[in-house]
Design a protein around this motif. Structure first.
Motif, PDB file in Angstrom:
ATOM      1  N   HIS A 138      -9.989   7.012  -6.359  1.00 24.05           N
ATOM      2  CA  HIS A 138     -10.584   6.633  -7.627  1.00 24.05           C
ATOM      3  C   HIS A 138     -10.274   5.372  -8.227  1.00 24.05           C
ATOM      4  O   HIS A 138     -11.258   4.582  -8.768  1.00 24.05           O
ATOM      5  N   ALA A 139      -9.247   4.991  -8.208  1.00 24.98           N
ATOM      6  CA  ALA A 139      -8.760   3.841  -8.977  1.00 24.98           C
ATOM      7  C   ALA A 139      -7.888   2.819  -8.175  1.00 24.98           C
ATOM      8  O   ALA A 139      -7.012   2.026  -8.752  1.00 24.98           O
ATOM      9  N   ALA A 140      -8.354   2.751  -6.805  1.00 29.40           N
ATOM     10  CA  ALA A 140      -7.613   1.845  -5.917  1.00 29.40           C
ATOM     11  C   ALA A 140      -7.126   0.218  -6.482  1.00 29.40           C
ATOM     12  O   ALA A 140      -6.479  -0.328  -6.419  1.00 29.40           O
ATOM     13  N   GLU A 141      -8.544  -0.142  -6.896  1.00 31.00           N
ATOM     14  CA  GLU A 141      -8.685  -1.290  -7.478  1.00 31.00           C
ATOM     15  C   GLU A 141      -7.960  -1.706  -8.653  1.00 31.00           C
ATOM     16  O   GLU A 141      -7.402  -2.861  -9.060  1.00 31.00           O
ATOM     17  N   ASP A 142      -7.679  -0.913  -9.573  1.00 27.84           N
ATOM     18  CA  ASP A 142      -6.978  -0.764 -10.751  1.00 27.84           C
ATOM     19  C   ASP A 142      -5.497  -0.823 -10.570  1.00 27.84           C
ATOM     20  O   ASP A 142      -4.668  -1.138 -11.612  1.00 27.84           O
ATOM     21  N   LYS A 186       1.730   0.189  -4.457  1.00 28.38           N
ATOM     22  CA  LYS A 186       0.669   0.076  -4.872  1.00 28.38           C
ATOM     23  C   LYS A 186       0.120   1.697  -4.989  1.00 28.38           C
ATOM     24  O   LYS A 186      -0.433   2.319  -4.023  1.00 28.38           O
ATOM     25  N   ARG A 209      -7.292   0.616 -18.090  1.00 29.35           N
ATOM     26  CA  ARG A 209      -6.813  -0.248 -16.888  1.00 29.35           C
ATOM     27  C   ARG A 209      -5.108   0.249 -16.945  1.00 29.35           C
ATOM     28  O   ARG A 209      -4.491  -0.080 -15.995  1.00 29.35           O
ATOM     29  N   ASP A 260       0.820  -1.211  -0.088  1.00 25.17           N
ATOM     30  CA  ASP A 260      -0.238   0.056  -0.149  1.00 25.17           C
ATOM     31  C   ASP A 260       1.056   1.187  -0.029  1.00 25.17           C
ATOM     32  O   ASP A 260       1.767   1.213   0.653  1.00 25.17           O
ATOM     33  N   THR A 304      -1.776  -1.736 -10.187  1.00 24.95           N
ATOM     34  CA  THR A 304      -1.256  -3.022 -10.158  1.00 24.95           C
ATOM     35  C   THR A 304      -0.060  -3.012  -9.570  1.00 24.95           C
ATOM     36  O   THR A 304       0.830  -3.946  -9.363  1.00 24.95           O
ATOM     37  N   LYS A 313      -1.305   3.916 -14.391  1.00 27.09           N
ATOM     38  CA  LYS A 313      -1.879   3.072 -13.252  1.00 27.09           C
ATOM     39  C   LYS A 313      -1.265   1.802 -13.135  1.00 27.09           C
ATOM     40  O   LYS A 313      -1.447   1.092 -12.474  1.00 27.09           O
ATOM     41  N   SER A 314      -0.324   1.292 -14.208  1.00 24.17           N
ATOM     42  CA  SER A 314       0.504   0.085 -14.326  1.00 24.17           C
ATOM     43  C   SER A 314       2.046   0.784 -14.330  1.00 24.17           C
ATOM     44  O   SER A 314       2.241   1.703 -15.102  1.00 24.17           O
TER      45      SER A 314
END
Length: 325
Positions: free
Chosen positions: A120-124, A132, A89, A72, A126, A152-153
């Motif tokens: 906003h995009a915590a689950e995406d 993270k 993604r 995290d 990677t 995001k990646s």
């Protein structure tokens, strides 16, 4: 947990550095990230730990790299509204409002764009560099508005960082400046470095600076009082547009750092618009467009953001109010 990637070294890999070989073979990770993983004992050759990133590759042997799950991020998610122009993604493109700091720093530990994207995009997310978090590949000053892209990646972060470093993209800004530049279009070239007398400011310098080139075109003039310019960056230095335009003698309206005194051009305005421009609380600079190739698909993308309400209101005020005084 996490995952482990295994790669059988082919004959043509003989003698390559282990970190270079694994970076190319796995894809989606930066070489610095792979190097850090090797040094942390996360790589092996034929079941034996590899700790030296420079170790020559032995063809025919099985290499493995363990990718720990992303930790995290230290910044915490915060529910801050975002204007999203595009998202998949791999990345997110935003219209950043003026007043929003991009990244946590002393004096702005939270309430930043990073905190907002984490929510906003915590689950995406990677993982970038094993953490993270969203990948910041470029920044806008706190009080500059407009288009920003955030990775995001790790794959997107690496490719976008390379594109920004190589200037393989298109960026255009709108700037409201004091006075009317002559010529109406041109280039401003001058090395930028720390101001010799004030280390908190940047300046055009003759020594110890970095090459900087800004191209501008006058979009609209308002008598001799001020002008709306369209600026393109050929380089990306700190405060580049602000420094170059001030050096040209046409500082940005409202710039708290590079507008050092009331400009003479203000005399060419009627009282109401003059007071409004002099009281404008931020630099009148807006990142209007951003174009780049998608870091994964290669698709050409281009995004635009309309002038924010505060700058648009200044232009409306100027329309009928320019006088020859």
């Amino acid at each position: 947990m996490g995952e482990t990637r295994e790669i059988l070294a082919p004959p043509e890999a003989a003698g390559l550095r282990a970190d270079r070989f694994l970076t190319d073979a796995i894809g989606g990770l930066s070489r610095s990230r792979v190097k850090a993983l090797i040094e942390a004992g996360q790589a092996s050759r034929a079941g034996v730990r590899v700790h030296d990133p420079a170790e020559p590759v032995r063809p025919g042997e099985l290499y493995a790299l363990h990718l720990p799950p992303p930790e995290d991020a230290v910044p915490q998610p915060q529910d801050i509204p975002l204007t999203v122009l595009f998202e998949d993604r791999h990345l997110i493109v935003l219209d950043k409002p003026a007043g929003l700091v991009v990244h946590p720093a002393p004096g702005n530990r939270d309430g930043t764009l990073v905190n907002a994207v984490l929510a906003h995009a915590a689950e995406d997310l990677t993982g970038i560099g094993g953490e993270k978090r969203p990948g910041i590949v470029h920044r806008l000053d706190k009080d500059t508005s407009g288009v920003m892209v955030v990775a995001k990646s790790e794959r997107a972060h690496t490719a976008l960082s390379e594109a920004f470093a190589a200037r393989d993209l298109d960026r255009e800004y709108l700037a409201l400046v004091w006075g009317l530049p002559a010529p109406a279009a041109g280039e401003i070239e001058g090395d930028i470095g720390r101001h010799p007398m004030d280390r908190k400011r940047m300046a055009v310098v003759t020594r110890n600076g970095k090459h900087a080139l800004t191209r501008y075109r006058t979009e609209r003039g308002f008598g001799a009082a001020c002008a709306l310019l369209r600026c393109r960056l050929a380089t990306g230095r700190t405060h580049q547009i602000r420094v170059h335009l001030a050096h040209l003698g046409h500082p940005l309206v409202g710039d708290p750092v590079y507008l050092r005194r009331t400009p003479a051009a203000a005399r060419n305005l009627a009282e109401a618009p003059r007071e409004a421009l002099l009281a404008f609380p931020r630099q009148a600079l807006h990142a209007a467009t951003l174009g780049f190739r998608h870091p994964v698909t290669g698709e050409a993308l281009s995004f635009s953001a309309e002038l924010p309400p505060d700058m648009a209101a200044l232009l409306r005020l100027l329309e009928p109010s320019v006088t020859a005084r």
